[in-house]
Scaffold this active site. Structure first.
Site, PDB file in Angstrom:
ATOM      1  N   HIS A 190       0.885  -1.158   0.000  1.00  0.00           N
ATOM      2  CA  HIS A 190       0.000   0.000   0.000  1.00  0.00           C
ATOM      3  C   HIS A 190       0.926   1.212   0.000  1.00  0.00           C
ATOM      4  CE1 HIS A 190      -2.227   3.137   2.142  1.00  0.00           C
ATOM      5  NE2 HIS A 190      -3.334   2.545   1.767  1.00  0.00           N
ATOM      6  N   ARG A 232      -2.964   1.889  -4.600  1.00  0.00           N
ATOM      7  CA  ARG A 232      -2.887   0.454  -4.869  1.00  0.00           C
ATOM      8  C   ARG A 232      -3.489   0.235  -6.244  1.00  0.00           C
ATOM      9  NH1 ARG A 232      -6.098  -3.085  -1.016  1.00  0.00           N
ATOM     10  NH2 ARG A 232      -7.422  -1.340  -0.402  1.00  0.00           N
ATOM     11  N   LYS A 235      -7.362   1.334  -7.900  1.00  0.00           N
ATOM     12  CA  LYS A 235      -8.006   2.276  -6.986  1.00  0.00           C
ATOM     13  C   LYS A 235      -8.030   3.670  -7.620  1.00  0.00           C
ATOM     14  CE  LYS A 235      -8.823  -0.148  -3.221  1.00  0.00           C
ATOM     15  NZ  LYS A 235     -10.092  -0.135  -2.528  1.00  0.00           N
ATOM     16  N   ASP A 238      -5.687  10.017  -5.778  1.00  0.00           N
ATOM     17  CA  ASP A 238      -5.886  10.748  -4.524  1.00  0.00           C
ATOM     18  C   ASP A 238      -4.644  11.593  -4.276  1.00  0.00           C
ATOM     19  OD1 ASP A 238      -5.911  11.453  -1.807  1.00  0.00           O
ATOM     20  OD2 ASP A 238      -6.954   9.632  -1.210  1.00  0.00           O
ATOM     21  N   CYS A 240      -3.259  12.595  -1.520  1.00  0.00           N
ATOM     22  CA  CYS A 240      -2.299  12.162  -0.492  1.00  0.00           C
ATOM     23  C   CYS A 240      -1.372  11.091  -1.041  1.00  0.00           C
ATOM     24  CB  CYS A 240      -2.976  11.751   0.804  1.00  0.00           C
ATOM     25  SG  CYS A 240      -3.999  10.283   0.745  1.00  0.00           S
ATOM     26  N   TYR A 241      -1.876  10.270  -1.978  1.00  0.00           N
ATOM     27  CA  TYR A 241      -0.993   9.269  -2.579  1.00  0.00           C
ATOM     28  C   TYR A 241       0.043   9.897  -3.488  1.00  0.00           C
ATOM     29  CZ  TYR A 241      -3.924   5.918  -0.415  1.00  0.00           C
ATOM     30  OH  TYR A 241      -4.585   5.200   0.535  1.00  0.00           O
ATOM     31  N   ASP A 280      -8.999  15.253  -1.767  1.00  0.00           N
ATOM     32  CA  ASP A 280      -8.394  14.044  -2.341  1.00  0.00           C
ATOM     33  C   ASP A 280      -8.571  13.994  -3.856  1.00  0.00           C
ATOM     34  OD1 ASP A 280     -11.146  13.617  -2.085  1.00  0.00           O
ATOM     35  OD2 ASP A 280     -10.973  11.590  -1.264  1.00  0.00           O
ATOM     36  N   ASP A 287      -9.307  19.469   3.000  1.00  0.00           N
ATOM     37  CA  ASP A 287      -8.937  19.318   4.410  1.00  0.00           C
ATOM     38  C   ASP A 287      -7.435  19.566   4.545  1.00  0.00           C
ATOM     39  OD1 ASP A 287      -7.404  16.736   4.201  1.00  0.00           O
ATOM     40  OD2 ASP A 287      -9.335  16.025   3.471  1.00  0.00           O
ATOM     41  N   HIS A 290      -4.887  16.733   3.103  1.00  0.00           N
ATOM     42  CA  HIS A 290      -4.581  16.749   1.673  1.00  0.00           C
ATOM     43  C   HIS A 290      -3.914  18.053   1.258  1.00  0.00           C
ATOM     44  CE1 HIS A 290      -7.456  13.341   1.764  1.00  0.00           C
ATOM     45  NE2 HIS A 290      -6.612  12.874   0.867  1.00  0.00           N
TER      46      HIS A 290
END
Ligand code: ZN
Lengths: 331, 304
Positions: A190, A232, A235, A238, A240-241, A280, A287, A290
């Site tokens: 992940h 992953r 998915k 996003d 944050c990724y 995201d 927020d 992020h």
């Protein structure tokens, strides 16, 4: 034939520049709302929330929060018995919030405000015989906590109080068939946990155990046609990724394996035109979490109007330099 | 923080929500204060325990309340020392409660861990029931990491029956080839020998033939191919079948990549093949421009 690719479509009227003033407003607003149901409901992660806000502000060269209030708050969250730090007053100490607190204090060059010796003992007490770390005295094991422990001790210059070799051995036992890492041995890879393990190995100088090209391939395959990165396979992208994947690639010296312009476009599209802050995905609620990771990713992508960020600690490079810490980075 | 769509509300709706939240805020604060006031005591307070259920039901992420419940449970274990039946009843109620929390927030670390912790302190834990619970959650979301990880914790307790787990993994894959979690799980089960490698190769080949554009199976494919024990004839055979697949799907990058992996292994020193491989990477650059520099690095490495 052909599976449906999970991705988002970027619309026409998306932001294409960084809305600095809006973000400052957003982050300050967040820090100032006091007694609402929404803020009280997130008290269980308040210390990390403060780390996200303050680091984000620092990266865009604005730090309007009164330092004293923040430092006093952190002091009030240190447990006098075990030395660990909690998310907020009336909550329990935990490694996650101990790291966030230490990160904020390093930002402010105010480590001496807390009992550093007690923090050291707390972190050391959570190491298990197999080298892993529990998040707190209740015993949950996760590589996230291995990262928190190592990062905290490195920032306070006390890495020698734990068994680093054993700690590395445990992280190594969490490596998977795809070269990635999960939360425990045999847990699926992940991007968030890969970041924790790669940053852990960067700080301990043990990137030699990584299967670099295999992992970097998996990581660069996270980029989707929208330019965004997912955490992953199969998915949605996003923001944050973007940070977890990008910082791992940066540490592995493979940042150039993704399309930087496409990612930048995606991150900018996740800004909220009205309220400021990043979400995201485009159109979702922004927020501070992020917002920090969006700005930090833009910094790694070479955005000059943002302070340089350190990929292993997610803190301004200037702070890491001041502390004279040199995490390993592959070329 | 994830997947919360921004919705426009009218002023009226906003005020209504605010009023509602104000009420909830007061209730939350009173509840927390009440729980904390009983926390330091050396006996368990059923009333405060019930209040913590209400708060956790609304927000299972408040880890401190789960800690409080663990303290209370330890007190009750002490209390019911010679009354196992009553203790079991109490713990089963706690398990039911965690299930409700997991159901409403399947991605909350604290509730999953609490459930495991309760079972570890249970005098007669029913592990079999936990496998059924996992099966139920995986049927709702077969990628839920929390559930997979929880299942692994339970397996560590019960011991793993390889045959059963292989069957479980095959079933999950047959239900959905494109499930990366199931491929990952399969990779953790055993060390592969020549015979089992061949079987795995056949399985993963049928997956990529079913949908060559789905990347999940290709990662497993590559891992299998990386085993030195695979016989050269087998690799040749796979290469031939990939060529056939390529004729059907000429624009699928994964097929080309897989050809490169195999040819890199088969023809380490063969200069004639080098041009072919270079050509594949050139085509990959066009098919997959996002990762253009990665293919350029591969070409450089090949020619250095
Ligand atoms: Zn996110």
């Amino acid at each position: 034939m052909g599976s449906i690719l999970k991705d988002v479509e970027l619309k026409e009227n998306i932001p294409t520049t960084i809305l600095f003033a809006k973000h400052i407003e957003f982050l300050i607003d967040y820090g100032q709302q006091k007694d609402t149901y929404e803020t009280v409901m997130t008290d269980y992660l308040k210390m990390s929330g403060m780390y996200w806000c303050l680091t984000a502000l620092e990266l865009i060269k604005a730090s309007p929060f009164p330092k004293n209030d923040v430092v006093e708050f952190i002091k009030s969250c240190q447990d006098p018995e075990c030395g660990g730090i909690s998310a907020s007053t009336n909550h329990d100490p935990h490694l996650l919030y101990t790291l966030s607190a230490v990160q904020i204090l390093c930002l402010y060059d105010s480590l001496d405000a807390i009992d550093v010796e007690a923090v050291t003992k707390y972190v050391a007490s959570l190491q298990q015989p197999d080298g892993s770390f529990a998040g707190d005295k209740w015993g949950e094991i996760d590589t996230r906590f291995s990262f928190c422990a190592i990062a905290t001790l490195s920032l306070i210059k006390k890495l020698d109080v734990i068994n680093v070799d054993k700690a590395v051995e445990f992280v190594k036992s969490c490596m998977n068939f795809d070269g990635g890492f999960g939360s425990r041995p045999q847990s699926e890879s992940h991007a968030g946990l890969i970041y924790c393990c790669i940053a852990f190995l960067s700080i301990t100088g043990r990137l030699d155990i990584v299967n670099r090209d295999n992992l970097a391939w998996w990581l660069c395959e996270r980029q989707l046609p929208s330019g965004g990165l997912n955490g992953r396979p199969e998915k949605l992208p996003d923001v944050c990724y973007s940070w977890w994947v990008l910082s791992s690639l940066a540490i592995l010296g493979r940042l150039h394996w993704i399309d930087k312009n496409a990612l930048k476009k995606y991150i900018l599209a996740c800004q909220d035109l009205e309220s400021g802050g990043f979400a995201d995905r485009p159109g979702d609620m922004p927020d501070p979490y992020h917002t920090l990771f969006g700005l930090a990713a833009l910094s790694l992508l070479g955005q000059e109007s943002i302070e340089k960020v350190n990929a292993a600690f997610c803190m301004p490079q200037s702070v890491i330099d001041r502390l004279q810490i040199q995490p390993q980075m592959l070329k | 923080m994830h997947g919360r769509l921004k919705v426009r509300t009218t002023e009226e709706q906003r005020l209504l929500k605010e009023k509602e939240n104000q009420k909830k805020l007061v209730a939350y604060k009173q509840g927390m204060a009440f729980i904390l006031s009983t926390r330091k005591k050396d006996s368990y307070d059923p009333e405060a325990f019930a209040v913590s259920s209400q708060i956790l039901h609304a927000n299972p992420h408040i880890y401190t309340l789960w800690n409080y419940r663990k303290e209370s449970i330890l007190l009750e274990i002490e209390n019911y020392k010679d009354k196992e039946e009553e203790l079991v009843k109490f713990l089963e109620k706690e398990l039911d409660f965690t299930e409700q929390c997991i159901l409403s927030s399947p991605k909350c670390y604290s509730s999953w861990y609490h459930r495991y912790w309760v079972l570890k302190n249970h005098p007669v834990p029913n592990w079999e029931k936990e496998f059924k619970l996992c099966a139920k959650y995986l049927s709702v979301d077969d990628r839920n990491l929390h559930c997979w990880d929880y299942r692994r914790l339970i397996l560590n307790k019960t011991g793993l029956c390889l045959e059963k787990e292989l069957e479980f993994s095959t079933e999950r894959l047959n239900a959905n080839f494109s499930n990366y979690s199931s491929w990952h799980y399969r990779s953790t089960l055993r060390t592969l020998d020549v015979e089992s490698l061949e079987k795995e190769l056949n399985l993963v080949q049928s997956a990529v033939f079913t949908d060559p554009y789905d990347t999940s199976a290709w990662f497993y494919f590559r891992w299998i191919l990386n085993h030195k024990e695979i016989l050269e004839e087998k690799l040749q055979e796979v290469l031939e079948s990939l060529k056939q697949l390529e004729e059907l799907e000429p624009d699928c990058k994964c097929i080309l990549m897989a050809k490169c992996w195999i040819m890199d292994t088969l023809y380490v020193k063969d200069e004639d093949q080098k041009d072919d491989i270079n050509e594949f990477y050139q085509k990959l650059k066009q098919l997959d421009p996002l990762r253009k520099t990665r293919y350029e690095d591969a070409i450089k490495q090949k020619n250095s």
